[in-house]
Design a protein around this motif. Structure first.
Motif, PDB file in Angstrom:
ATOM      1  N   ASP A 171       0.847   3.982  -2.954  1.00 13.11           N
ATOM      2  CA  ASP A 171       0.499   5.356  -2.597  1.00 13.11           C
ATOM      3  C   ASP A 171       1.616   6.325  -2.983  1.00 13.11           C
ATOM      4  OD1 ASP A 171      -1.807   6.632  -1.503  1.00 13.11           O
ATOM      5  OD2 ASP A 171      -0.595   7.218   0.229  1.00 13.11           O
ATOM      6  N   SER A 172       2.843   5.911  -2.794  1.00 11.96           N
ATOM      7  CA  SER A 172       3.988   6.745  -3.141  1.00 11.96           C
ATOM      8  C   SER A 172       4.036   7.020  -4.650  1.00 11.96           C
ATOM      9  CB  SER A 172       5.279   6.051  -2.685  1.00 11.96           C
ATOM     10  OG  SER A 172       6.400   6.767  -3.108  1.00 11.96           O
TER      11      SER A 172
ATOM     12  N   PHE B 101      -5.232   8.805  -3.543  1.00 12.41           N
ATOM     13  CA  PHE B 101      -4.627   7.797  -2.669  1.00 12.41           C
ATOM     14  C   PHE B 101      -5.262   6.436  -2.928  1.00 12.41           C
ATOM     15  CE2 PHE B 101      -8.136   9.789  -0.453  1.00 12.41           C
ATOM     16  CZ  PHE B 101      -8.849   8.711   0.058  1.00 12.41           C
ATOM     17  N   VAL B 102      -4.641   5.398  -2.422  1.00 15.17           N
ATOM     18  CA  VAL B 102      -5.134   4.033  -2.591  1.00 15.17           C
ATOM     19  C   VAL B 102      -6.494   3.895  -1.911  1.00 15.17           C
ATOM     20  CG1 VAL B 102      -4.756   1.614  -1.973  1.00 15.17           C
ATOM     21  CG2 VAL B 102      -2.831   3.011  -2.762  1.00 15.17           C
ATOM     22  N   ASN B 103      -7.473   3.401  -2.653  1.00 14.99           N
ATOM     23  CA  ASN B 103      -8.786   3.093  -2.091  1.00 14.99           C
ATOM     24  C   ASN B 103      -8.790   1.642  -1.617  1.00 14.99           C
ATOM     25  OD1 ASN B 103     -11.474   3.232  -1.370  1.00 14.99           O
ATOM     26  ND2 ASN B 103     -12.250   3.171  -3.458  1.00 14.99           N
TER      27      ASN B 103
ATOM     28  N   TYR C 101      -7.702   3.849  -7.069  1.00 13.27           N
ATOM     29  CA  TYR C 101      -7.308   5.044  -6.330  1.00 13.27           C
ATOM     30  C   TYR C 101      -8.445   6.070  -6.356  1.00 13.27           C
ATOM     31  CZ  TYR C 101      -2.727   3.007  -7.382  1.00 13.27           C
ATOM     32  OH  TYR C 101      -1.654   2.155  -7.510  1.00 13.27           O
TER      33      TYR C 101
ATOM     34  N   ASN D 142      -1.070  14.303  -6.358  1.00 13.99           N
ATOM     35  CA  ASN D 142      -0.939  14.242  -4.895  1.00 13.99           C
ATOM     36  C   ASN D 142      -2.273  14.344  -4.144  1.00 13.99           C
ATOM     37  OD1 ASN D 142      -1.506  16.947  -5.086  1.00 13.99           O
ATOM     38  ND2 ASN D 142       0.457  17.652  -4.280  1.00 13.99           N
TER      39      ASN D 142
ATOM     40  N   LYS E 191       1.185   9.442  -5.809  1.00 13.60           N
ATOM     41  CA  LYS E 191       1.429  10.824  -5.358  1.00 13.60           C
ATOM     42  C   LYS E 191       2.344  11.577  -6.332  1.00 13.60           C
ATOM     43  CE  LYS E 191      -0.708  10.772  -1.303  1.00 13.60           C
ATOM     44  NZ  LYS E 191      -2.123  10.639  -1.553  1.00 13.60           N
TER      45      LYS E 191
ATOM     46  N   CYS F  64      -5.492  -2.353  -8.362  1.00 16.31           N
ATOM     47  CA  CYS F  64      -5.655  -1.349  -7.314  1.00 16.31           C
ATOM     48  C   CYS F  64      -6.444  -0.185  -7.877  1.00 16.31           C
ATOM     49  CB  CYS F  64      -4.284  -0.869  -6.836  1.00 16.31           C
ATOM     50  SG  CYS F  64      -4.363   0.405  -5.556  1.00 16.31           S
TER      51      CYS F  64
ATOM     52  N   ASN G 194       0.830  -1.200   0.000  1.00 12.90           N
ATOM     53  CA  ASN G 194       0.000   0.000   0.000  1.00 12.90           C
ATOM     54  C   ASN G 194       0.869   1.257   0.000  1.00 12.90           C
ATOM     55  OD1 ASN G 194      -2.731   1.369   0.450  1.00 12.90           O
ATOM     56  ND2 ASN G 194      -1.491   2.153   2.131  1.00 12.90           N
ATOM     57  N   GLY G 195       1.900   1.266   0.817  1.00  8.14           N
ATOM     58  CA  GLY G 195       2.804   2.414   0.867  1.00  8.14           C
ATOM     59  C   GLY G 195       3.497   2.670  -0.455  1.00  8.14           C
TER      60      GLY G 195
END
Length: 164
Positions: free
Chosen positions: A69-70, A80-82, A162, A77, A73, A160, A65-66
């Motif tokens: 998300d990175s 984000f991940v849903n 977002y 920005n 962004k 994924c 997830n991190g």
């Protein structure tokens, strides 16, 4: 202007891909686990948000997830991940050309294996051949996309979505 398809070669290492495939095999049980279910001709396992007693798996899901998300962004920005899943695509399964929900501003797909025939992803009429560890990312609610029929074998992915 042609919509952008971002490609990240070796987003996941081979060992990481195998880890997620093994976890799908280990935990997929739609009878006793509401996080796992059949959708069309696929076997879906929700992995984020995810919480259970499998500490290492929860850690790996949060770590992924991190990373997801990175990357998003860097593009937008405000996004984000849903949520994301591990999906096992069985032989003869496919996904017709479609748009994602309006609140899914971006979509990514990580290919966990490539030892099958067919199953190419079509994004805006561009055919993308799955390669183990590759991640593609695009505006899923604006760009039509789908999956060609898996002719032989099984295809594993981590899609994924977002949101804002």
């Amino acid at each position: 202007m042609t919509p952008k398809i971002y490609k990240y070669k070796k987003f996941l290492k081979s060992k990481e891909c195998e880890y997620f495939i093994n976890k799908h095999s280990q935990f997929f049980n739609p009878t006793n686990d509401q996080r796992t279910f059949f959708h069309r001709q696929t076997q879906v396992m929700n992995i984020f948000p995810y919480s259970n007693t499998h500490t290492n798996f929860t850690y790996q899901a949060k770590k992924l997830n991190g990373r997801l998300d990175s990357e998003i962004k860097k593009i937008n920005n405000k996004v984000f991940v849903n949520y994301f899943q591990i999906v096992k695509w069985l032989e003869n399964s496919d996904q017709k050309i479609h748009l994602d929900f309006k609140n899914h501003y971006y979509t990514s797909i990580i290919y966990l294996n490539d030892n099958f025939e067919g199953g190419e992803t079509i994004v805006n009429k561009v055919k993308i051949k799955p390669k183990k560890g590759l991640m593609i990312l695009f505006s899923g609610n604006n760009i039509k996309h789908g999956v060609n029929t898996i002719k032989k074998g099984e295809r594993y992915t981590i899609p994924c979505w977002y949101t804002k």
